[in-house]
Structures are given as structure tokens and as C-alpha cells.
Design a protein around this motif. Structure first.
Motif, short mmCIF file in Angstrom:
data_model
loop_
_atom_site.label_atom_id
_atom_site.label_comp_id
_atom_site.label_asym_id
_atom_site.label_seq_id
_atom_site.Cartn_x
_atom_site.Cartn_y
_atom_site.Cartn_z
N LEU A 67 0.86 -1.19 0.00
CA LEU A 67 0.00 0.00 0.00
C LEU A 67 0.89 1.24 0.00
CD1 LEU A 67 -2.74 -0.93 2.62
CD2 LEU A 67 -2.75 -1.30 0.16
N GLN A 68 0.53 2.21 -0.82
CA GLN A 68 1.36 3.42 -0.93
C GLN A 68 0.94 4.47 0.09
OE1 GLN A 68 4.10 3.58 -2.81
NE2 GLN A 68 3.58 1.42 -3.16
N PRO A 69 1.91 5.14 0.75
CA PRO A 69 1.55 6.16 1.75
C PRO A 69 0.78 7.31 1.11
CG PRO A 69 3.91 6.22 1.24
CD PRO A 69 3.36 5.00 0.58
N GLY A 70 -0.20 7.81 1.86
CA GLY A 70 -0.95 8.98 1.39
C GLY A 70 -2.12 8.63 0.48
N LYS A 71 -2.14 7.43 -0.10
CA LYS A 71 -3.25 7.04 -1.00
C LYS A 71 -4.53 6.84 -0.20
CE LYS A 71 -1.79 5.68 -5.34
NZ LYS A 71 -1.25 4.49 -5.97
N LEU A 72 -5.68 7.02 -0.87
CA LEU A 72 -6.96 6.96 -0.17
C LEU A 72 -7.16 5.64 0.58
CD1 LEU A 72 -9.61 8.45 0.35
CD2 LEU A 72 -10.56 7.31 -1.68
N GLU A 73 -6.85 4.52 -0.10
CA GLU A 73 -7.11 3.21 0.55
C GLU A 73 -6.22 3.03 1.78
OE1 GLU A 73 -6.38 -0.09 -2.08
OE2 GLU A 73 -4.27 0.44 -2.34
N THR A 74 -4.98 3.55 1.73
CA THR A 74 -4.08 3.44 2.88
C THR A 74 -4.64 4.25 4.05
OG1 THR A 74 -2.32 3.47 1.23
CG2 THR A 74 -1.63 3.54 3.54
N GLU A 75 -5.14 5.46 3.73
CA GLU A 75 -5.68 6.33 4.77
C GLU A 75 -6.95 5.72 5.39
OE1 GLU A 75 -3.97 8.96 5.99
OE2 GLU A 75 -2.51 8.20 4.56
N GLN A 76 -7.78 5.10 4.51
CA GLN A 76 -9.01 4.47 5.03
C GLN A 76 -8.67 3.31 5.96
OE1 GLN A 76 -10.86 3.64 1.28
NE2 GLN A 76 -12.23 5.41 1.40
N LEU A 77 -7.67 2.54 5.55
CA LEU A 77 -7.26 1.39 6.37
C LEU A 77 -6.71 1.90 7.71
CD1 LEU A 77 -6.87 -1.73 6.36
CD2 LEU A 77 -4.51 -1.31 5.67
N LYS A 78 -5.97 3.00 7.65
CA LYS A 78 -5.39 3.58 8.88
C LYS A 78 -6.51 4.00 9.84
CE LYS A 78 -1.78 6.16 8.05
NZ LYS A 78 -1.20 7.42 7.57
N THR A 79 -7.57 4.62 9.31
CA THR A 79 -8.68 5.06 10.15
C THR A 79 -9.33 3.87 10.85
OG1 THR A 79 -9.05 6.73 8.48
CG2 THR A 79 -10.79 6.48 10.11
N GLU A 80 -9.57 2.80 10.08
CA GLU A 80 -10.16 1.60 10.68
C GLU A 80 -9.22 1.01 11.73
OE1 GLU A 80 -13.09 0.59 10.55
OE2 GLU A 80 -13.75 1.78 8.86
N TYR A 81 -7.94 1.07 11.40
CA TYR A 81 -6.95 0.47 12.28
C TYR A 81 -6.89 1.20 13.63
CZ TYR A 81 -2.76 -1.79 13.82
OH TYR A 81 -1.89 -2.52 14.56
N ILE A 82 -7.08 2.51 13.60
CA ILE A 82 -7.05 3.29 14.86
C ILE A 82 -8.20 2.83 15.76
CG2 ILE A 82 -7.36 5.63 15.83
CD1 ILE A 82 -5.81 6.64 13.29
N THR A 83 -9.39 2.66 15.16
CA THR A 83 -10.55 2.18 15.94
C THR A 83 -10.28 0.78 16.47
OG1 THR A 83 -11.85 3.30 14.27
CG2 THR A 83 -13.07 1.97 15.84
N PHE A 84 -9.67 -0.04 15.61
CA PHE A 84 -9.34 -1.41 16.00
C PHE A 84 -8.41 -1.41 17.21
CE2 PHE A 84 -6.07 -4.76 15.39
CZ PHE A 84 -6.84 -5.87 15.61
N MET A 85 -7.36 -0.57 17.15
CA MET A 85 -6.36 -0.51 18.22
C MET A 85 -6.97 -0.08 19.55
SD MET A 85 -3.57 -1.66 18.04
CE MET A 85 -3.16 -1.10 19.67
N LYS A 86 -7.94 0.86 19.47
CA LYS A 86 -8.57 1.33 20.71
C LYS A 86 -9.26 0.16 21.41
CE LYS A 86 -9.10 6.16 19.59
NZ LYS A 86 -9.92 7.04 18.78
N GLY A 87 -9.78 -0.77 20.62
CA GLY A 87 -10.45 -1.94 21.18
C GLY A 87 -9.48 -2.95 21.76
#
Ligand code: HEM
Length: 488
Positions: free
Chosen positions: A189-209
Motif C-alpha cells: 500500500l502506498q503512503p498517502g493514498k486513499l485506501e491506505t488512509e481508510q485502512l489507517k482510520t479503521e486500524y485506529i478504531t481497531f487498536m482502541k479496542g
């Protein structure tokens, strides 16, 4: 069943329970268990054990228990009778005897969220197979041929966005760096690309859990994280299907490798990818934030680092190359001391979860089969009797260690019997060399290009996962343009 039958059954059940309870008690009385307190019924001492405290200490609970009972004590934690060890020898013994006397045993909630095929929870042959894949992918050969370049690229990607005289949330930047690196290395996945950013957002929620209480009710962080987990898994599955459909299984990333070379099922591959993303991103970003934090409080170390890295940068310029080489990385000796000291004092992973597979006797104490065992590696790293002024950030203590190793022929500057930031034995961290490389290269460009101070007071807190409550805001001054030192 008649009323009499029910009563008879209840009496039988109560008597049986009492017999079993007494047998267990008698067995435990005949054992020489370490001293300690089992705390409240059901809850035990878990709440006190998990109470947040400054990460450079062992917290009040541990302090009080060690002074009252010694470095090995019994307790009741995470719903189970437990032996807690702050003893360097016992910790090593536990880790070296993985699979023989002890076994990895994380709370069920961790398996629920990371997946039943996650490397952190697997044991036995399946763990071994997954470990071989991970080690293969994080080997020294790959570090030299591939990852060194990638780590430097991602360092520069993050640092190039830091503007002169600005305030930066260092913890977020460290997370961005390690996430982008892992996402590219695992799934291209390339940094800054939409799909990478979307995955990062989901990942933050995942990590909080992952780090929250495992309460699966509507509205809880754990429930939200389970939802994010399934979104992330769908993403990984889509990537996997794309590869197979387009015949791109030989992509030079972990996903490509496992799809092509392993017999793992889809479900196993997805859990492996998710657990590597977790293991490889969360830990090294905290370690990097800790290094930035400790260094801003130790200008002499920053000065010495700058001298080391200026010399390396000068020699690199003479070769006409723009990228760092493996040989240049290996010259970062004082940097390795800073990394070791950061890991010792900050303790990214504070304790590990194990259980006894057999009755074990250690230093005259009995550890009963089936009991939980917690080797607290942080307590050893902060032990005054093993590390002089253990609370003090002193990277120079490792120089002395390096000299000793040089004369004895040992290759690892931090090979020390008490120092286990990456665990040990058959489950030793598969990414330890990558983590050190990430920290060293980030520090290289950081000290060459920036000065930084705390913009607001903040400190590392153990929750027990280590976190900076304010995100570690730092005020940065750029003292040279990045491009000049690295070429356009
Ligand atoms: C400073 C950063 C890091 C620290 C402090 C750290 C610490 C640890 C520790 C203590 C363990 C042992 C867990 C146990 O025995 O229960 C572990 C396991 C592991 N780590 Fe790391 N880690 C770091 C970075 C990384 C990175 C960058 C990766 C790359 C993907 C990684 C991948 C793994 C894996 C796959 C395991 C499981 C090994 C196994 O079960 O065989 N870690 N880590």
C-alpha cells in the motif's frame, strides 16, 4: 425429576465441589507457593495491577508488592491464580522453557480481537509455521536488500512534512511512519493514498479496542473494534483476491509471498497479516516516540548523536550516494546505545502472558500446573540492583557493555542477561532487527535536520500499554533542508 431428586442432586453437587475444593486446597497447602495476596473474590488484584502509572517506573502496585513479598509473588490477575515475576533469572527461565514447562497464554479477549490464528496467541506447530514465515520476511538479508531503503524512504516521507517553527504531535508522526512502512511491506500500500488512509482510520478504531476492556456491548470500544476488525479483514481479503485474479501472486510483499508459497487458508493469512500489522506498527511507534521524548531531556546525548550522524552523512556525501548503506547503518554505534536505553527505561512491552504446563519448582517456590505466570520484564529493566540509577536515561551505560562485548567477541551491543525488551526464547520478537533499524534511521534524519523541545508537558504513561496522553507535542526547528543532505 421429583423435588427429592433435585435436593439430592444439589447436595451431591455441593459435596463434590467441597471435596474438589478441599483437595485443591490441600494440594496448595502442601506446595510452597510464593507469598502474596489473592485480593478480592473474582476480581483478584487486576484493577490495582492495571492502574495507570508513569512508564519509567514500575507503579505503586508492583513497588508495594515487591517490597512486601519479594520479586516472586502470587496474586489473582485477569481472572486466574497467578505467579508474578520481577526476578531476572525466573523471567529468563520462563521464556527459555516455552513449550516445555510454560506456554504463551494471552487473555481470551486478545484472541477474540486479533483472531484465533494470530501469532501472539498460537502455540505449538501452528505457531512454529507462522513464525517461520514471519522470520523469513523479516530476515537480515531482506533488511539489507529491501527494508533499509524502505525505512529511509518512509522516514523522509514523514519528516519532509515537518515545517520550521511548528508544533508536531510526535506520537502521531511516529505512528504514521511505522504504519506506512508496514502497510507497504505487507500489502504494497502506498503512503498517502486513499485506501491506505481508510485502512489507517479503521486500524485506529481497531487498536482502541485491543487496549480497552473486552466488553462486547453496543457502544463500547471493544464492540467498535470488532466491527473494524471485520472491515480490515475484508480489505485484506479483497487485496488477496485481486492478486490471484490478476496473477500478481509474486508481488514482493508479505501477502504475495504467503499466497504463493504457503499452504495457509484464507482465514489464517488474514489473521497473520492483521497480527503482523499490529505487532510491527504499534510497538515501534511507541519506541520511537519514547526516544524523541527521552532525547529532548538529554541534550548531551543529542549532541553526541549529531556528531555520529554528521560523520556518517559526510562520508556518504563523498561516495556520491544519496541513500544510506548497510555499512553506514552499522556505524551508528552510539545510536544503538540510545535505542537500548530507550527500550530499557520506556519498556514498550512491560510484561508477557504465560501459563505453567507442569508443576515447576524455582528457587524453592512451587508454580502449580495451570497457573498463569507473568514475567514482568519492565521490573527487571528498572531494578536498581541490576542497573545503576535505573530511573535515569543514560545511553552511555551501554557503551561500557559494548566494550565488554567487543572484548568477549559478542556481536550484539545489548546482549545482557537482564535486558529482554524483545522477550526471549522461541518467541523472541521476530521484528527486533527491523525495529532497531527503523529507530536508527529515523534518529539519523531527525538529529541532522531538526532541533526539538516539548511544546507542552507530557509524559509516557503505562496503561499498561505505553502512551503519551497529550500525544507528545513538540516544537520543531529545522536547521537544514532535508533535500540538501539526501539529494533531490
Ligand atoms: C521496539 C519495538 C518492538 C518491541 C519492544 C517488541 C516486543 C516484542 C515482544 C516482547 C515480543 C514477545 C511476545 C511474547 O513472548 O509473548 C514480540 C513478539 C513479536 N514481535 Fe515484536 N516488538 C517490536 C517490534 C516489532 C516489529 C517491528 C515487528 C515486525 C512485524 C514485530 C513482530 C513481532 C512478532 C511477529 C512477534 C511474535 C513472535 C512469536 O510469537 O514467535 N515486533 N515483540
Amino acid at each position: 425429576m421429583s423435588d427429592f431428586g433435585t435436593l439430592e442432586f444439589a447436595l451431591f453437587f455441593i459435596s463434590l465441589s467441597l471435596i474438589i475444593y478441599n483437595l485443591c486446597r490441600r494440594k496448595h497447602y502442601s506446595l510452597n507457593l510464593p507469598p502474596g495476596s489473592m485480593g478480592w473474590p473474582f476480581l483478584g488484584e487486576t484493577i490495582a495491577y492495571l492502574k495507570p502509572y508513569p512508564a519509567t517506573t514500575i507503579g505503586k502496585y508492583m513497588e508495594q508488592h515487591i517490597s512486601r513479598y519479594g520479586k516472586i509473588y502470587k496474586s489473582h490477575l485477569f481472572g486466574e491464580p497467578t505467579i508474578v515475576s520481577a526476578d531476572a533469572g525466573l523471567n529468563r527461565f520462563i521464556l527459555q522453557n516455552e513449550g516445555k514447562l510454560f506456554e504463551c497464554s494471552y487473555p481470551r479477549s486478545i484472541g477474540g480481537i486479533l483472531g484465533k490464528w494470530s501469532m501472539l496467541v498460537l502455540v505449538g506447530d501452528m505457531h512454529r509455521d507462522m513464525r517461520v514465515i514471519s522470520l523469513n520476511f523479516l530476515s537480515n538479508a531482506r533488511l539489507k536488500s529491501h527494508l533499509l531503503r524502505e525505512v529511509e524512504k518512509h522516514t523522509l516521507f514523514v519528516l519532509s512534512s515537518w515545517t520550521h517553527n511548528s508544533v508536531i504531535c510526535a506520537q502521531d508522526e511516529a505512528k504514521k511512519f511505522t504504519f506506512n512502512l508496514m502497510a507497504e511491506h505487507i500489502m504494497s500500500l502506498q503512503p498517502g493514498k486513499l485506501e491506505t488512509e481508510q485502512l489507517k482510520t479503521e486500524y485506529i478504531t481497531f487498536m482502541k479496542g485491543v487496549v480497552s476492556a473486552p466488553l462486547n456491548f453496543p457502544g463500547t470500544a471493544y464492540r467498535r473494534a470488532l466491527k473494524s476488525r471485520s472491515i480490515i479483514l475484508k480489505f485484506i481479503e479483497r487485496k488477496m483476491d485481486e492478486r490471484i485474479r490478476n496473477g500478481r501472486e509474486d508481488e514482493n510483499d508479505l501477502l504475495g509471498w504467503v499466497v504463493k508459497n504457503s499452504n495457509l487458508s484464507k482465514e489464517q493469512i488474514m489473521d497473520l497479516v492483521l497480527s503482523l500489522l499490529f505487532a510491527g506498527h504499534e510497538t515501534s511507534s511507541v519506541a520511537l516516540a519514547l526516544a524523541i521524548y527521552f532525547l529532548q531531556g538529554c541534550p548531551t546525548a543529542v549532541q553526541q548523536l549529531r556528531e555520529e550522524h554528521m560523520e556518517i552523512a559526510k562520508a556518504k556525501k563523498e561516495t556520491g550516494k544519496t541513500e544510506l548503506s548497510w555499512e553506514e547503518y552499522k556505524k551508528m554505534e552510539f545510536t544503538q546505545c540510545v535505542i537500548s536505553e530507550t527500550l530499557r527505561l520506556g519498556n514498550v512491552v512491560r510484561f508477557l502472558h504465560r501459563k505453567a504446563l507442569k508443576d515447576v519448582r524455582y528457587k524453592g517456590y512451587d508454580i502449580p500446573c495451570g497457573w498463569k505466570v507473568l514475567p514482568v520484564i519492565a521490573a527487571v529493566h528498572l531494578d536498581e540492583s541490576l542497573f545503576d540509577q535505573a530511573w535515569h536515561f543514560n545511553p552511555w551505560r551501554w557503551q561500557h557493555q559494548q566494550q565488554q562485548n567487543n572484548s568477549s567477541g559478542a556481536s550484539n551491543p545489548s546482549s545482557n542477561n537482564y535486558f529482554l525488551p524483545f522477550g526471549g526464547g522461541p518467541r523472541l520478537c521476530a521484528g527486533s532487527e527491523l525495529a532497531k533499524l527503523e529507530m536508527a534511521l529515523f534518529i539519523h534524519h531527525l538529529v541532522l535536520n531538526f532541533e526539538w523541545t516539548l511544546a507542552q508537558s507530557d509524559e509516557a504513561v503505562a496503561f499498561p500499554f505505553v502512551d503519551f496522553p497529550k500525544g507528545l507535542p513538540i516544537a520543531v526547528k529545522r536547521h537544514s533542508p532535508l533535500v540538501e543532505e539526501n539529494g533531490p
